[in-house]
Structures are given as C-alpha cells and as structure tokens.
Design a protein around this motif. Structure first.
Motif, PDB file in Angstrom:
ATOM      1  N   SER A   1      61.915 -79.135  51.442  1.00 52.52           N
ATOM      2  CA  SER A   1      62.875 -78.181  51.982  1.00 52.52           C
ATOM      3  C   SER A   1      62.324 -77.578  53.265  1.00 52.52           C
ATOM      4  CB  SER A   1      63.180 -77.071  50.972  1.00 52.52           C
ATOM      5  OG  SER A   1      62.037 -76.265  50.739  1.00 52.52           O
ATOM      6  N   TYR A   2      63.265 -77.210  54.166  1.00 51.61           N
ATOM      7  CA  TYR A   2      62.894 -76.637  55.462  1.00 51.61           C
ATOM      8  C   TYR A   2      63.938 -75.600  55.851  1.00 51.61           C
ATOM      9  CZ  TYR A   2      62.113 -76.184  60.476  1.00 51.61           C
ATOM     10  OH  TYR A   2      61.878 -75.678  61.725  1.00 51.61           O
ATOM     11  N   GLN A   3      63.467 -74.365  56.104  1.00 52.09           N
ATOM     12  CA  GLN A   3      64.361 -73.295  56.496  1.00 52.09           C
ATOM     13  C   GLN A   3      64.641 -73.355  57.993  1.00 52.09           C
ATOM     14  OE1 GLN A   3      62.383 -69.742  54.552  1.00 52.09           O
ATOM     15  NE2 GLN A   3      64.539 -69.345  54.063  1.00 52.09           N
TER      16      GLN A   3
ATOM     17  N   GLN B   1      69.782 -70.416  56.479  1.00 56.18           N
ATOM     18  CA  GLN B   1      70.108 -71.829  56.344  1.00 56.18           C
ATOM     19  C   GLN B   1      68.877 -72.660  55.993  1.00 56.18           C
ATOM     20  OE1 GLN B   1      73.289 -73.158  59.380  1.00 56.18           O
ATOM     21  NE2 GLN B   1      72.042 -71.666  60.493  1.00 56.18           N
ATOM     22  N   THR B   2      69.068 -73.596  55.048  1.00 53.84           N
ATOM     23  CA  THR B   2      67.977 -74.452  54.589  1.00 53.84           C
ATOM     24  C   THR B   2      68.460 -75.884  54.456  1.00 53.84           C
ATOM     25  OG1 THR B   2      67.019 -72.608  53.321  1.00 53.84           O
ATOM     26  CG2 THR B   2      66.261 -74.826  52.763  1.00 53.84           C
ATOM     27  N   LEU B   3      67.617 -76.811  54.866  1.00 56.86           N
ATOM     28  CA  LEU B   3      67.852 -78.236  54.656  1.00 56.86           C
ATOM     29  C   LEU B   3      66.873 -78.763  53.620  1.00 56.86           C
ATOM     30  CD1 LEU B   3      68.287 -79.561  58.305  1.00 56.86           C
ATOM     31  CD2 LEU B   3      70.087 -78.979  56.663  1.00 56.86           C
ATOM     32  N   GLY B   4      67.277 -79.803  52.882  1.00 58.04           N
ATOM     33  CA  GLY B   4      66.386 -80.356  51.876  1.00 58.04           C
ATOM     34  C   GLY B   4      66.627 -81.825  51.625  1.00 58.04           C
ATOM     35  N   LEU B   5      65.655 -82.437  50.979  1.00 57.50           N
ATOM     36  CA  LEU B   5      65.731 -83.836  50.566  1.00 57.50           C
ATOM     37  C   LEU B   5      65.063 -83.965  49.210  1.00 57.50           C
ATOM     38  CD1 LEU B   5      66.352 -86.852  51.359  1.00 57.50           C
ATOM     39  CD2 LEU B   5      63.972 -86.953  52.151  1.00 57.50           C
TER      40      LEU B   5
ATOM     41  N   ILE C   1      68.885 -90.539  46.138  1.00 57.77           N
ATOM     42  CA  ILE C   1      68.399 -89.861  47.332  1.00 57.77           C
ATOM     43  C   ILE C   1      69.435 -88.803  47.690  1.00 57.77           C
ATOM     44  CG2 ILE C   1      67.776 -90.070  49.754  1.00 57.77           C
ATOM     45  CD1 ILE C   1      66.877 -92.887  49.231  1.00 57.77           C
ATOM     46  N   VAL C   2      68.994 -87.537  47.740  1.00 54.52           N
ATOM     47  CA  VAL C   2      69.916 -86.411  47.878  1.00 54.52           C
ATOM     48  C   VAL C   2      69.514 -85.566  49.074  1.00 54.52           C
ATOM     49  CG1 VAL C   2      70.816 -84.340  46.768  1.00 54.52           C
ATOM     50  CG2 VAL C   2      70.318 -86.365  45.395  1.00 54.52           C
ATOM     51  N   GLY C   3      70.397 -85.448  50.043  1.00 50.89           N
ATOM     52  CA  GLY C   3      70.217 -84.496  51.133  1.00 50.89           C
ATOM     53  C   GLY C   3      70.976 -83.223  50.822  1.00 50.89           C
ATOM     54  N   THR C   4      70.464 -82.077  51.267  1.00 52.79           N
ATOM     55  CA  THR C   4      71.081 -80.797  50.902  1.00 52.79           C
ATOM     56  C   THR C   4      71.159 -79.852  52.097  1.00 52.79           C
ATOM     57  OG1 THR C   4      70.292 -80.936  48.618  1.00 52.79           O
ATOM     58  CG2 THR C   4      70.873 -78.753  49.421  1.00 52.79           C
ATOM     59  N   TYR C   5      72.279 -79.140  52.181  1.00 53.37           N
ATOM     60  CA  TYR C   5      72.404 -78.002  53.092  1.00 53.37           C
ATOM     61  C   TYR C   5      72.772 -76.785  52.248  1.00 53.37           C
ATOM     62  CZ  TYR C   5      74.326 -74.752  56.502  1.00 53.37           C
ATOM     63  OH  TYR C   5      74.580 -73.628  57.251  1.00 53.37           O
ATOM     64  N   ALA C   6      71.973 -75.712  52.368  1.00 46.44           N
ATOM     65  CA  ALA C   6      72.228 -74.477  51.626  1.00 46.44           C
ATOM     66  C   ALA C   6      72.311 -73.304  52.590  1.00 46.44           C
ATOM     67  CB  ALA C   6      71.115 -74.233  50.608  1.00 46.44           C
TER      68      ALA C   6
END
Length: 421
Positions: free
Chosen positions: A109-111, A116-120, A163-168
């Motif tokens: 994860s990366y803020q 806002q945060t992105l993740g894999l 494989i899951v990409g995420t936007y939170a």
C-alpha cells in the motif's frame, strides 16, 4: 520481443501454479487472507491491520499506511472417504495423498496523500484438490485395484490466483472510507480417473471429461467496500465481491456445466470492530458465499449430462460464516490474537458421490497468532489455524444399499514479514 500482454499472461499462469490448491476451509474459499486476519478467524472487515486487507474490504486500506507485507503459509488438509456396504464402489477407506501445500501472499500500500491510498494484493483460493491411489483390496463393480471410479488413480487439482489493485479514499477526517478493487483472476485445473462416467453415458462430451492435462482459465471482477466509525472506537465495515466471470476450461467441457464453465461466486462481508480498551479490540464478522449461483458447483448430481448447459455439478449450497476475533496489544512490541468461526458446510448427504473429488466439509475453525516488532519499520507475524474433523454421510445414488462417508480435518501455519515506509 515478448509483448506486454504475453508477459502478463505468463505472470498470471506462474502465479496460479505457485498458489496450489489449498485453503479449503469455507467451501473452497479461505477463512481469510493475511496472517493477522487469519489469526482472528477472518473477523477483519472493519479492522485495519495490513495491506492484504484489500482482499476482504478495500476501504480499510485507507488506514494502513505505506507498507509491504510478504507472507508464506503451509496448509495441510487431511481428506478421506469411506465406502460402506456392497455395491458399485470398492468398500473401505481411501486417504488423499496430497496433504501439504505452500501458499504465498503479498500486500502493498502507498498513501498518495492524507486521504487517498493505492494498493496491490496477490493471494489464492483452492481446496478442490484430491489424489486417491487405487486400493490393494476392495470389492465392488469398480474394484479397489482399478481406482475409485474404475479408471485408475483418481482426483482433481484446482487452484485460483488473484491480483487485486485498490483505490481507497477516506472522508471527514478519517471517520469514513470507501474503496474499490478491480480483481484479475487465473485458474488452473486438471482431472484424472473419471473416464468411466463417460463410458456409462454421464457426459455430453466424454472425450473432454478426464485425463486431459492441465487447463487454464482467466477472468475479472471487482470488490467494493466501505468503513464508518459509528462512535469513537466502534467501526462498521462492509464489502461486496462480484461474481468473477471466467473463460471456460475447454479441455474439460465434458465435465463442468456450460461446456467447461467455472465462474467464481460473489460474496458479502459485514463486520464490527470495537476498541474495548486501548489494548483490547474485539471483532465480529459475517460472510456469505453464493456457491449455488455457479452451475458447475451448485447443480446437483441428479440431472442433465456432465458438461451440459445445465449439467450435473457438486450440489453445493450457499455458505454463511460467523467469525469472532480478539486482539490484545501487550506492548509496543507484542500483539496477540485469537479467533473462532463457524459456517455450515455446503454439501448435502445426497451429493457425497461426486464430492469424493472435492470434500469441502469443514465448519469450525480455531485460530491464534501474534506479531512482534523488530524495529519501527520491521515486524514479524505468525498465525495458526486448526479445523477439527468433520464427516458427512450419504447414499451412493448409483448403488442402492451403499453409503459413503466424506471426512476432512485441517491445520495451517502462516508466517509474515512487514516493512513500513
């Protein structure tokens, strides 16, 4: 030069092979993902702990910070079937030879900013794996020496990799969050020892029923989730995973309904997380998996031919699983966890014959684990799971007077390393 699409296909295929058929704990879904959540028996829909949480609720990723989680699980299911009474199948007990599976998991994860945060995340499902040797002794139309169904060594091997990409995105100073995750999935499957069903006229395509080597399937779906702090220290989380539409297993179009169809069912999660004190957090979750919506899984064995548009299946019901977990932070360096979950297994007694291949009968899961901080940046985590033996019994629909027992027990150990940035 290898194209980007070819490279992606190769990476997916490699991941599917590396995530073997394991985690057959709630049907063929894992009881959770990530060591911290697994130690809580999966009660994590409303609880931020690591970057793998996007496999449960993508909204929670908004609270985990910049981090990398690398984990490895050793999963061990013990599967067995027993045939009682004279009839078609050879009498006696047979155990599956496949008992130990390594399962890798990754979360990152990366803020982007405070909201806002992105993740894999990369993880797997499985459990539809069996490997039955022929019996030395055993009487029946299919003698023990000829294998379970009279066509030699018998079993299936299936794995699913994601494989899951995420936007939170969090709102209102972090009181609320929403998240979305596109999901890319790969499946691998092979079967052997089932050709007799074709010889007896049970398959619409007997040449694509069994012993066709390994086949692959690819598809996509999504997961959405939300998290709300109802009062200070009390959080409510919810998520929905869509049905994942997969390409067909063409080599096994005479086995699975709809000419080789094997989509991944949709599921729902709802959970409460309550900070009882600064050191103690209690979590309660409910998960619902709609296996019955997938024809190759939900259709009963009594019906149309294998491989037909509405063909025979494993007869699995939907599952609802109840989960509870407690976390105690003893100090800045030590965190302890424990949990318990229950879900009525999905197989009816009338469906035991075909489910010799996939005896996903587990109901109770007892879990525990810990995390230990090595420094401000590095942490080690551990989780264990034990699922006591569950047995279901039913009649052999092809041989009156003969009954079949399906049994399974499980344990797993999972180790994880975390680096915070």
């Amino acid at each position: 030069m290898q194209t980007r699409s070819t490279a992606l296909l190769g990476s997916f295929t490699a991941l599917a092979v590396c995530v073997p058929t394991a985690n057959a704990t709630n049907g063929y879904f894992a009881h959770s993902y990530g060591a911290r959540s697994k130690a809580l028996a999966g009660a994590s829909t409303g609880f931020a702990q690591d970057a793998i949480v996007s496999a449960i609720n993508p909204a929670v990723l908004a609270y985990v910070g910049d981090r990398l989680d690398l984990e490895f699980e050793l999963f061990s299911p013990h599967r067995e079937y027993r045939v009682n009474g004279a009839g078609m199948l050879a009498t006696g007990s047979v155990e599956s030879d496949s008992e130990y599976f390594p399962v890798p998991t990754l979360g990152w994860s990366y803020q982007l900013d405070a909201e806002q945060t992105l993740g894999l995340a990369m993880y797997g499902n499985g459990g539809m794996n069996t490997d039955y040797k022929p019996l030395v002794n055993g009487n029946g139309l299919f003698t023990g020496a000829n294998g379970t169904f009279g066509a030699g060594r018998t079993g299936i091997d299936m794995a699913q990799a994601f494989i899951v990409g995420t936007y939170a995105h969090s709102f209102a100073n972090g009181r609320y969050a929403l998240g979305i995750s596109p999901i890319f999935a790969a499946q691998t499957f092979k079967a052997r020892g089932l050709n007799t069903f074709g010889q007896f006229g049970f398959s619409s395509e007997p040449d694509h029923l069994s012993d066709q080597g390994r086949d692959y399937s690819f598809g996509a779906g999504f997961r959405v989730g939300g998290l709300a702090e109802l009062t200070p220290g009390l959080r409510l989380g919810a998520s929905y995973k869509s049905r994942i539409y997969m390409s067909k297993f063409e080599r096994y179009s005479g086995l699975f309904a709809q000419g080789g169809g094997f989509d991944i069912p949709d599921s729902f999660n709802v959970g409460l997380s309550w900070d009882v004190s600064k050191a103690l957090t209690a979590n309660f979750d409910v998960e619902h998996i709609r296996y019955s919506e997938i024809k190759s899984v939900g259709n009963t064995f009594q019906g149309n031919l294998l491989g037909h548009a509405d063909g025979r299946g494993f007869g699995w019901n939907d599952m609802t699983i109840y989960k509870a977990g407690v976390q105690w932070q003893q100090s800045q360096d030590w965190i302890w966890r424990g949990g318990l979950s229950y879900g009525q297994q999905p197989i009816e007694g009338s469906e035991v014959l075909f489910n010799i291949l996939a005896p996903g009968v587990q109901e109770w899961h007892l879990t525990g684990g810990l995390s230990h901080a090595l420094s401000k940046q590095d942490e080690l985590s551990f989780a264990f799971m034990y699922s006591p033996q569950k047995t279901i019994t039913g009649p052999n629909p092809l041989s009156p007077g003969q009954s079949i027992d399906l049994s399974m027990s499980q344990f797993s150990l999972q180790f994880g390393w975390t680096r915070r940035f």
